[in-house]
Design a protein around this motif. Sequence first.
Motif, PDB file in Angstrom:
ATOM      1  N   ARG A   1     -27.827  -7.381   8.381  1.00 34.65           N
ATOM      2  CA  ARG A   1     -26.627  -7.234   9.210  1.00 34.65           C
ATOM      3  C   ARG A   1     -27.011  -6.946  10.662  1.00 34.65           C
ATOM      4  O   ARG A   1     -26.355  -7.408  11.601  1.00 34.65           O
TER       5      ARG A   1
ATOM      6  N   GLU B   1     -20.109 -12.383   4.735  1.00 36.55           N
ATOM      7  CA  GLU B   1     -19.922 -11.506   5.880  1.00 36.55           C
ATOM      8  C   GLU B   1     -20.150 -12.279   7.181  1.00 36.55           C
ATOM      9  O   GLU B   1     -19.466 -12.044   8.193  1.00 36.55           O
TER      10      GLU B   1
ATOM     11  N   LEU C   1     -17.451 -12.820  10.140  1.00 40.91           N
ATOM     12  CA  LEU C   1     -17.794 -12.396  11.499  1.00 40.91           C
ATOM     13  C   LEU C   1     -17.550 -13.521  12.497  1.00 40.91           C
ATOM     14  O   LEU C   1     -17.019 -13.306  13.592  1.00 40.91           O
TER      15      LEU C   1
END
Length: 1101
Positions: A1038, A1093, A1097
């Motif tokens: 991340r 994710e 994003l």
Amino acid sequence: MNPRICLVADIDDCFSLYGLKDFIFYTRRMAEHQIEDPKIAFAYLRPSCVLLTKEPTSANVEALSGHLRVISDGALQQLQDYVLFPLRFVLKTPGSKREGFIQVVMETMTYVLENTCVQRWDSLRDLFSELCLCLCSPKDPGKPAVSSEELKLAVLKCLDTLLHSAYGDIVFKLYEPSMLPGLGAAVSLLLALAEHEKARGVQLASLKCLLSLFLQCNCKEEHIEPGPNERYLLGSALATFLPGISRALSEVISGDVRQGHAVTMKAMRVWYKTIGLVMADEQLQKTDIDRAAGDLGRVEELVVKRTPTWRKATSQRLGIVLQKIISCTSSHPHWRVRLELVNLSHLLLSQCSRSVGECVGPLLEALVGAINDDDPEVKKRCNAALNEVAQQGQANGGQDFTDVLSENLHSLASSLPRLMRTSDDQRKLFVLNVFLGYLKILGPKVDAVLRSSVHLERISKALMQVMELDVTDVKIIEERTLKSSTDLGPDVHQVPSQRKYFLYFTDERIFSALGKICRMLGYYGNLYLLVDHFLELYKESSVYRKQAALVLNEVIVGAAGIGVEPDNSRIDSSGMNQSRANQEDLKSSMMSIIEEYISLSNWHLPTVSEALETTTSLVPNYPERNCLQLLPESKTPTLHQLNSNIWQICIQLEGIGGFALALGSDFRLLLMSSLYPVLEKAGDESLLVSQAAFNAMCDLCKACDYSSPKELVIKNSDYLLNDVSLNLARPSIHPHAPRVLAVMFTHSDASLLPLVADVVQDVLTALDLSYDQRTPQFCSVLHLLMKALVRWFPATMGHQKPSSKETQSKECVNLRQFLLDYKKQKELAEGIGVEEEDELDVPPPASVSDEDMEGPAEKKELPLHMQIAKDVMERCIHLLSDSNLRTRLKVLDVLELCVCVLCEREDELLPMVHRCWPALLQRLTNDDPLAVPRAFKVLCVLGQSCGDFLRRRVCKEVLPRLTSSLMKQAEISARSGPAYTHTLAYKLQLAVLQGLGPLCVQLDLMEEDLDRVCEACLPYLSCRQPIKLQEACLGVFRSLMDLDADMCWFTLNEMFCPVTYEPPHPQLLPVTLSGSDKPRDQFTDNVLKLLEEFDSLQANR
């Protein structure tokens, strides 16, 4: 029809003349109004009585009972013998009878006796004998019959009613010598029922009959009050049966608690009422009464002559029974039983004190023991009884009563250690309450008792033995200062004190009672005498030291009148209810005790095993004073010794806190001698000692009107720092001066810094001169100093340049300035400019601006806290390579805090980072597994403060080794089981993975370095890895998405591509990723999670 016709005829004739319905009608009319005329009543009852005599059935008895209800009491009194005759007749008829029939007869007789009086002696005697026969067994008249509970209750109620219905003085004929056999049989029967019957109701009924038989019943009905002669007659008769009464009732009283408090209470009342009659002082003084009239024959052998010899022998036997009764009832769980014990003691002391001289001691002990009862009713009754007994004693010569009390106190003190070893906790608590009660009653006369050396020695030695602590608990040593006062905030509340464990008791109430005893001694005794005596015991032997300290602490508190409940039933009438010790006496006694407590031989005791030898060598040799707490030989003497030392220091700290509360604001004069030692122990490694010291600090705050420990330290910092500075120069005598400084840092604010600056330099100088011996202790001080600086001067971390992605997003950049800054940072990273600056002792500037070029080259003066942090960081550079692992770990913690303080001044921080980098690199790459995670944490903090400066060094020297280690360990952790999570290797992996992502962002890594990190972390996306390692790896990716989202997306799709990408135009070639053809495997779940994710994003942008 005239109802009188029915009254003079038989029932059969009435039935034949008028029929059943008319008979019932007129009977009901008569029942509405009671018959007052005896003649009419006789005519009305005669058919029922005749029928019952002819046909003794339950129905006929019930019919008679129903007819009796319409007869007035006056008419029934005149017909009493006539009505009772058929009832007594059916009881005397031979043959067996049903219990239900006898029960109905008893109930009917009870009704008659309740509403009439027995006026003739022969009727009373015959009824008494017949009712007793109903209770006897036919085969064995000396024992109760085996019958139902209901029948026994009916007979006992009838007997009790008979005794209450006796008119005039005819009842006293029951106690004449000629009636002793019959009276004895009745008493034996009733005692047997009370002792052996299982039914609680029967026991209570039999005991109530005994009270009625002895004319001691306390029910609401009217009773005949016997005069002196009648009481003498009654006492003489009961003297014959006294042994049996005492034995049987003592068995009932000491019976199973499940029998109920009512039975125990009633049996106690019968016992002491009987003793009060037989052994009354006024009766035993009479010797001129002619007790026997006429020739009694063999009955005269039953008559007891209450001579002085008989009195003495009986008193001795009663003393044995009394001890048994007191032991069973003094700690009874029900308050009414304890109240009855007070009544027992009061009655016998007030009426029989001379006759039962051997029992006065136990009786007084029982009465005194109840003065501290938990129940207010018992306490109130006890105070009243003691007051009356004391006044009676004064009337007969008060000195005698005082002598009895003092002798009882001495005797109890002599037996106290034995009782505390052999009794249960309830008995121990009662004994201590008795002890306390004696002190309360004696009041100021306690001083006179304590002036007797025999009494004082006996009491003090008893307290020493009873209050011996249990020092075998290993947890006491195991509990180190993980969260002690040095780690607490400056304004926390007082922490709960550790519970003390004693050898001879476990109940907290017993320790509370012992504390009350000691406070009462201090309240009424001579303070100087007590302090001198217990200080001598304190010095005499290490075995008594802790107990003597406990006693001294409570004596001083009691002398100040704190926690003392003076009693109003004292034997003196002076009205002195306040302690006679004034403030000067208290202050003088406290000073002598505190001086003894904080002496080197009693204060600097080893509390941890590692310090045992070193600390002992630091204490000077004083003859007969330097002995440590040596206990008898055991398997683990060192453990016992250390435990004993810990408890001794804790007790002494509690004492100092208690002294402060007792003296109040006047204790400020003693702060100069007591505050420094308390702070010294607040930094102790033992958890118990540090907590006790912190509690003492809180007590000092309350007493001296300081709002918090913080204010206490700041207001007294001048002379504290003076002592610290002096003691730092004498480490062999005062080895714990750094602890005081550490505690001051914890409990203070930035206002202390100007005062402490010189002392910090003294610490650094002492560290330079003796770092081989004192490094751990000084490092702890420096760690707390830096924690305090971080708390006092919070700084904003992360003043490095923004990441490349954020830079690209800015509207406009000065290309020329960017290139100049980049060139300068690159030179600093390679160490080119730093060497030159080091020679000039001028730190290199972070950047060169136009304004700096215009002005003169002048170095700004550092703030004091930053200068201190810089000086401390200088020492860390040298200590990072220390051979002791604990020292290296502590230095790494200090270094991290130094960076936090200096982060706002890069011109000072960067040269220091350059100098410490070689040693820090060794900790990161070639050190113990415990040190590597700590060093990596420091690296992460450095990344926040000077990321650009460290980028090249980290990428070149640290990152390759970290990634290589992660890849090697990934294979091991993937094959390991649950136990692997407890290994150092796992903890190192977890620490690196958790910090690697933020570190990459802070260093603004790109391209090759990011590829290396991604390659090392990919194996940790496997579902075979431990859960926490997977979560940490996800965190790394991340963070990498913030740096280079395209690179991360491509790397993840190479592992597994969930989507097939079709070209937007037929002439374009299709894009095929290597992960498109791969089946689901161990990495798929975590890869899909990251890709989801990533998509979310991108959608939010």
